[in-house]
Write a protein that holds these residues in place. Structure first.
Motif, PDB file in Angstrom:
ATOM      1  N   LYS A   2       0.677  -1.132   0.107  1.00 41.09           N
ATOM      2  CA  LYS A   2       0.008   0.063   0.006  1.00 41.09           C
ATOM      3  C   LYS A   2       1.075   1.336   0.120  1.00 41.09           C
ATOM      4  O   LYS A   2       1.712   1.273   0.793  1.00 41.09           O
ATOM      5  N   GLY A   3       0.417   2.243  -0.710  1.00 40.92           N
ATOM      6  CA  GLY A   3       1.324   3.499  -0.961  1.00 40.92           C
ATOM      7  C   GLY A   3       2.248   3.429  -1.915  1.00 40.92           C
ATOM      8  O   GLY A   3       2.754   4.862  -2.272  1.00 40.92           O
ATOM      9  N   TYR A   4       2.956   2.588  -2.560  1.00 42.47           N
ATOM     10  CA  TYR A   4       3.872   2.393  -3.484  1.00 42.47           C
ATOM     11  C   TYR A   4       3.860   3.476  -4.497  1.00 42.47           C
ATOM     12  O   TYR A   4       4.504   4.265  -4.769  1.00 42.47           O
ATOM     13  N   HIS A   5       2.527   3.378  -5.202  1.00 46.36           N
ATOM     14  CA  HIS A   5       2.288   4.113  -6.268  1.00 46.36           C
ATOM     15  C   HIS A   5       1.931   5.613  -5.991  1.00 46.36           C
ATOM     16  O   HIS A   5       2.151   6.274  -7.104  1.00 46.36           O
ATOM     17  N   ALA A   6       1.919   6.067  -5.013  1.00 45.67           N
ATOM     18  CA  ALA A   6       1.730   7.318  -4.526  1.00 45.67           C
ATOM     19  C   ALA A   6       2.895   7.987  -4.332  1.00 45.67           C
ATOM     20  O   ALA A   6       3.023   9.296  -4.320  1.00 45.67           O
ATOM     21  N   LEU A   7       3.888   7.293  -4.145  1.00 48.22           N
ATOM     22  CA  LEU A   7       5.221   7.815  -4.007  1.00 48.22           C
ATOM     23  C   LEU A   7       5.981   8.488  -5.372  1.00 48.22           C
ATOM     24  O   LEU A   7       5.565   7.649  -6.497  1.00 48.22           O
ATOM     25  N   GLY A   8       6.505   9.403  -5.293  1.00 46.86           N
ATOM     26  CA  GLY A   8       7.076   9.813  -6.650  1.00 46.86           C
ATOM     27  C   GLY A   8       8.217   9.086  -7.126  1.00 46.86           C
ATOM     28  O   GLY A   8       8.734   8.273  -6.342  1.00 46.86           O
ATOM     29  N   GLU A   9       8.633   9.323  -8.358  1.00 47.70           N
ATOM     30  CA  GLU A   9       9.853   8.479  -9.009  1.00 47.70           C
ATOM     31  C   GLU A   9      10.929   8.351  -8.146  1.00 47.70           C
ATOM     32  O   GLU A   9      11.615   7.505  -8.072  1.00 47.70           O
ATOM     33  N   HIS A  10      11.532   9.619  -7.506  1.00 48.23           N
ATOM     34  CA  HIS A  10      12.686   9.704  -6.608  1.00 48.23           C
ATOM     35  C   HIS A  10      12.309   8.923  -5.718  1.00 48.23           C
ATOM     36  O   HIS A  10      13.333   8.253  -5.070  1.00 48.23           O
TER      37      HIS A  10
END
Length: 70
Positions: A2-10
């Motif tokens: 949960k939350g991985y895709h909400a993180l930006g690329e960096h």
């Protein structure tokens, strides 16, 4: 996780690299508890400038942009 895709690329890059270092610092029996599959949730904490990584066993680690954790 949960939350991985909400993180930006960096932030995802920091998470991936720091997690690899974290795993490298553990013994083989400890590694089983902290594999990527055991990560329950990740969240960016802007105030502390860390990525909070919560594992299924309830442990919380904070990964820094410098590639360290606590």
């Amino acid at each position: 996780m949960k939350g991985y895709h909400a993180l930006g690329e960096h932030a995802r890059k920091v998470l991936n690299e720091t997690h690899a270092k974290h795993m490298g610092a553990m013994g083989s029996s400890e590694k089983e508890k902290y594999t990527r599959g055991q990560i329950k949730e990740v969240k960016l904490n802007q105030q502390e400038q860390v990525i909070e990584v919560r594992f299924r066993n309830g442990e919380l680690f904070k990964y820094t942009k410098a590639g360290t954790w606590y």
